[in-house]
Motif scaffolding. Structure first.
Motif, PDB file in Angstrom:
ATOM      1  N   SER A  37      38.156  34.439 -10.478  1.00 38.72           N
ATOM      2  CA  SER A  37      36.931  34.691  -9.706  1.00 38.72           C
ATOM      3  C   SER A  37      36.955  33.935  -8.374  1.00 38.72           C
ATOM      4  O   SER A  37      36.479  34.456  -7.365  1.00 38.72           O
ATOM      5  CB  SER A  37      35.682  34.351 -10.516  1.00 38.72           C
ATOM      6  N   GLN A  38      37.517  32.744  -8.345  1.00 38.23           N
ATOM      7  CA  GLN A  38      37.630  32.015  -7.086  1.00 38.23           C
ATOM      8  C   GLN A  38      38.584  32.742  -6.134  1.00 38.23           C
ATOM      9  O   GLN A  38      38.312  32.849  -4.930  1.00 38.23           O
ATOM     10  CB  GLN A  38      38.115  30.581  -7.329  1.00 38.23           C
ATOM     11  N   ALA A  39      39.665  33.277  -6.665  1.00 38.35           N
ATOM     12  CA  ALA A  39      40.605  34.040  -5.840  1.00 38.35           C
ATOM     13  C   ALA A  39      39.916  35.257  -5.232  1.00 38.35           C
ATOM     14  O   ALA A  39      40.085  35.557  -4.044  1.00 38.35           O
ATOM     15  CB  ALA A  39      41.820  34.460  -6.672  1.00 38.35           C
ATOM     16  N   ILE A  40      39.115  35.945  -6.017  1.00 35.46           N
ATOM     17  CA  ILE A  40      38.410  37.124  -5.518  1.00 35.46           C
ATOM     18  C   ILE A  40      37.366  36.726  -4.478  1.00 35.46           C
ATOM     19  O   ILE A  40      37.139  37.446  -3.496  1.00 35.46           O
ATOM     20  CB  ILE A  40      37.797  37.928  -6.677  1.00 35.46           C
ATOM     21  N   GLN A  41      36.728  35.587  -4.653  1.00 33.24           N
ATOM     22  CA  GLN A  41      35.788  35.094  -3.642  1.00 33.24           C
ATOM     23  C   GLN A  41      36.504  34.897  -2.305  1.00 33.24           C
ATOM     24  O   GLN A  41      35.969  35.272  -1.251  1.00 33.24           O
ATOM     25  CB  GLN A  41      35.153  33.774  -4.081  1.00 33.24           C
ATOM     26  N   VAL A  42      37.711  34.324  -2.351  1.00 39.53           N
ATOM     27  CA  VAL A  42      38.490  34.138  -1.127  1.00 39.53           C
ATOM     28  C   VAL A  42      38.819  35.490  -0.511  1.00 39.53           C
ATOM     29  O   VAL A  42      38.648  35.697   0.691  1.00 39.53           O
ATOM     30  CB  VAL A  42      39.771  33.311  -1.407  1.00 39.53           C
ATOM     31  N   VAL A  43      39.287  36.433  -1.323  1.00 44.74           N
ATOM     32  CA  VAL A  43      39.619  37.765  -0.820  1.00 44.74           C
ATOM     33  C   VAL A  43      38.401  38.424  -0.180  1.00 44.74           C
ATOM     34  O   VAL A  43      38.504  38.998   0.916  1.00 44.74           O
ATOM     35  CB  VAL A  43      40.195  38.654  -1.947  1.00 44.74           C
ATOM     36  N   ASN A  44      37.261  38.330  -0.819  1.00 50.06           N
ATOM     37  CA  ASN A  44      36.043  38.946  -0.268  1.00 50.06           C
ATOM     38  C   ASN A  44      35.666  38.327   1.074  1.00 50.06           C
ATOM     39  O   ASN A  44      35.294  39.046   2.012  1.00 50.06           O
ATOM     40  CB  ASN A  44      34.887  38.845  -1.254  1.00 50.06           C
ATOM     41  N   ARG A  45      35.758  37.022   1.192  1.00 52.62           N
ATOM     42  CA  ARG A  45      35.413  36.356   2.458  1.00 52.62           C
ATOM     43  C   ARG A  45      36.432  36.719   3.543  1.00 52.62           C
ATOM     44  O   ARG A  45      36.054  36.990   4.689  1.00 52.62           O
ATOM     45  CB  ARG A  45      35.334  34.841   2.256  1.00 52.62           C
ATOM     46  N   VAL A  46      37.711  36.736   3.199  1.00 46.73           N
ATOM     47  CA  VAL A  46      38.742  37.130   4.169  1.00 46.73           C
ATOM     48  C   VAL A  46      38.532  38.581   4.596  1.00 46.73           C
ATOM     49  O   VAL A  46      38.701  38.916   5.775  1.00 46.73           O
ATOM     50  CB  VAL A  46      40.163  36.900   3.596  1.00 46.73           C
ATOM     51  N   ALA A  47      38.119  39.438   3.686  1.00 45.03           N
ATOM     52  CA  ALA A  47      37.852  40.838   4.029  1.00 45.03           C
ATOM     53  C   ALA A  47      36.737  40.942   5.055  1.00 45.03           C
ATOM     54  O   ALA A  47      36.825  41.741   5.997  1.00 45.03           O
ATOM     55  CB  ALA A  47      37.495  41.629   2.772  1.00 45.03           C
ATOM     56  N   THR A  87      44.526  30.960  10.756  1.00 49.17           N
ATOM     57  CA  THR A  87      43.667  29.779  10.850  1.00 49.17           C
ATOM     58  C   THR A  87      42.357  30.012  10.109  1.00 49.17           C
ATOM     59  O   THR A  87      41.869  29.137   9.383  1.00 49.17           O
ATOM     60  CB  THR A  87      43.406  29.426  12.330  1.00 49.17           C
ATOM     61  N   GLU A  88      41.800  31.200  10.267  1.00 51.17           N
ATOM     62  CA  GLU A  88      40.549  31.532   9.574  1.00 51.17           C
ATOM     63  C   GLU A  88      40.752  31.607   8.053  1.00 51.17           C
ATOM     64  O   GLU A  88      39.903  31.155   7.284  1.00 51.17           O
ATOM     65  CB  GLU A  88      39.979  32.846  10.106  1.00 51.17           C
ATOM     66  N   ILE A  89      41.874  32.161   7.630  1.00 51.30           N
ATOM     67  CA  ILE A  89      42.181  32.230   6.198  1.00 51.30           C
ATOM     68  C   ILE A  89      42.325  30.824   5.629  1.00 51.30           C
ATOM     69  O   ILE A  89      41.810  30.517   4.548  1.00 51.30           O
ATOM     70  CB  ILE A  89      43.438  33.081   5.940  1.00 51.30           C
ATOM     71  N   ASP A  90      43.019  29.949   6.351  1.00 51.24           N
ATOM     72  CA  ASP A  90      43.160  28.559   5.906  1.00 51.24           C
ATOM     73  C   ASP A  90      41.796  27.907   5.705  1.00 51.24           C
ATOM     74  O   ASP A  90      41.576  27.203   4.718  1.00 51.24           O
ATOM     75  CB  ASP A  90      43.970  27.741   6.915  1.00 51.24           C
ATOM     76  N   ALA A  91      40.868  28.144   6.619  1.00 50.90           N
ATOM     77  CA  ALA A  91      39.524  27.565   6.516  1.00 50.90           C
ATOM     78  C   ALA A  91      38.794  28.099   5.292  1.00 50.90           C
ATOM     79  O   ALA A  91      38.102  27.335   4.594  1.00 50.90           O
ATOM     80  CB  ALA A  91      38.733  27.835   7.788  1.00 50.90           C
ATOM     81  N   VAL A  92      38.926  29.387   5.008  1.00 53.62           N
ATOM     82  CA  VAL A  92      38.284  29.973   3.833  1.00 53.62           C
ATOM     83  C   VAL A  92      38.841  29.334   2.558  1.00 53.62           C
ATOM     84  O   VAL A  92      38.080  28.955   1.656  1.00 53.62           O
ATOM     85  CB  VAL A  92      38.478  31.507   3.799  1.00 53.62           C
ATOM     86  N   ILE A  93      40.148  29.206   2.503  1.00 50.92           N
ATOM     87  CA  ILE A  93      40.792  28.615   1.316  1.00 50.92           C
ATOM     88  C   ILE A  93      40.342  27.160   1.160  1.00 50.92           C
ATOM     89  O   ILE A  93      39.968  26.736   0.057  1.00 50.92           O
ATOM     90  CB  ILE A  93      42.318  28.726   1.418  1.00 50.92           C
ATOM     91  N   GLU A  94      40.374  26.418   2.231  1.00 48.76           N
ATOM     92  CA  GLU A  94      39.959  25.004   2.191  1.00 48.76           C
ATOM     93  C   GLU A  94      38.507  24.884   1.724  1.00 48.76           C
ATOM     94  O   GLU A  94      38.194  24.058   0.859  1.00 48.76           O
ATOM     95  CB  GLU A  94      40.140  24.367   3.560  1.00 48.76           C
ATOM     96  N   ASN A  95      37.643  25.702   2.272  1.00 47.02           N
ATOM     97  CA  ASN A  95      36.226  25.665   1.910  1.00 47.02           C
ATOM     98  C   ASN A  95      36.029  26.010   0.434  1.00 47.02           C
ATOM     99  O   ASN A  95      35.211  25.409  -0.252  1.00 47.02           O
ATOM    100  CB  ASN A  95      35.434  26.618   2.791  1.00 47.02           C
ATOM    101  N   CYS A  96      36.779  26.973  -0.057  1.00 40.47           N
ATOM    102  CA  CYS A  96      36.650  27.403  -1.440  1.00 40.47           C
ATOM    103  C   CYS A  96      37.161  26.314  -2.401  1.00 40.47           C
ATOM    104  O   CYS A  96      36.565  26.071  -3.445  1.00 40.47           O
ATOM    105  CB  CYS A  96      37.417  28.694  -1.646  1.00 40.47           C
ATOM    106  N   GLN A  97      38.227  25.651  -2.025  1.00 40.12           N
ATOM    107  CA  GLN A  97      38.813  24.632  -2.898  1.00 40.12           C
ATOM    108  C   GLN A  97      37.991  23.350  -2.918  1.00 40.12           C
ATOM    109  O   GLN A  97      37.994  22.639  -3.901  1.00 40.12           O
ATOM    110  CB  GLN A  97      40.249  24.333  -2.471  1.00 40.12           C
ATOM    111  N   THR A  98      37.280  23.069  -1.821  1.00 38.81           N
ATOM    112  CA  THR A  98      36.500  21.837  -1.773  1.00 38.81           C
ATOM    113  C   THR A  98      35.029  22.072  -2.074  1.00 38.81           C
ATOM    114  O   THR A  98      34.282  21.136  -2.288  1.00 38.81           O
ATOM    115  CB  THR A  98      36.611  21.154  -0.394  1.00 38.81           C
ATOM    116  N   GLY A  99      34.611  23.328  -2.022  1.00 40.95           N
ATOM    117  CA  GLY A  99      33.197  23.656  -2.188  1.00 40.95           C
ATOM    118  C   GLY A  99      32.830  23.820  -3.560  1.00 40.95           C
ATOM    119  O   GLY A  99      32.338  23.534  -4.468  1.00 40.95           O
TER     120      GLY A  99
END
Length: 99
Positions: A37-47, A87-99
Motif C-alpha cells: 500500500s505504501q508503494a501504491i501511495q508513491v505511485v499515485n503521488r508520482v502519477a 528530483t520530484e520522485i526522490d522527494a515523494v519517496i523520502e516523504n513517504c518513508q519518513t511520514g
C-alpha cells in the motif's frame, strides 16, 4: 522540444541524484517500500506530478518494489525534464518513508 543533456550536465545531475543510475538513454531508480500500500501511495503521488508536468515515467510495480525509468522519448534521450522529475520522485519517496 526539450534539448538533450550533455554528458557533463548529466554527470552533474547524477551527482545529486545518488539513487539513480544511467541505463542507456534513460535513468532509473529502484526502491523498496515498507508495504504494497505504501508503494501504491508513491505511485499515485508520482502519477499526479507526472500529469501536472506532462512528463511520464515508466513504472514497474513488484509487490513493494518500484522501478522508475525516465527518458524524454520525443527528444531521443535524457533532458532536464527527466532530472527534474527524478528530483520530484526522490522527494515523494523520502516523504513517504519518513511520514
Amino acid at each position: 522540444m526539450a534539448e538533450l543533456l550533455t554528458e557533463d550536465e548529466l554527470t552533474s545531475a547524477l551527482n545529486h541524484l545518488t539513487a539513480w543510475r544511467r541505463s542507456g538513454s534513460a535513468i532509473e531508480r529502484t526502491v523498496q517500500l515498507a508495504s504494497f500500500s505504501q508503494a501504491i501511495q508513491v505511485v499515485n503521488r508520482v502519477a499526479e506530478i507526472a500529469e501536472n508536468d506532462d512528463h511520464h515515467p515508466d513504472i514497474d510495480i513488484r509487490w513493494r518494489t518500484l522501478r522508475f525509468v525516465l527518458s524524454t522519448h520525443s527528444a531521443g534521450g535524457l533532458t532536464a525534464k527527466d532530472t527534474s522529475l527524478a528530483t520530484e520522485i526522490d522527494a515523494v519517496i523520502e516523504n513517504c518513508q519518513t511520514g
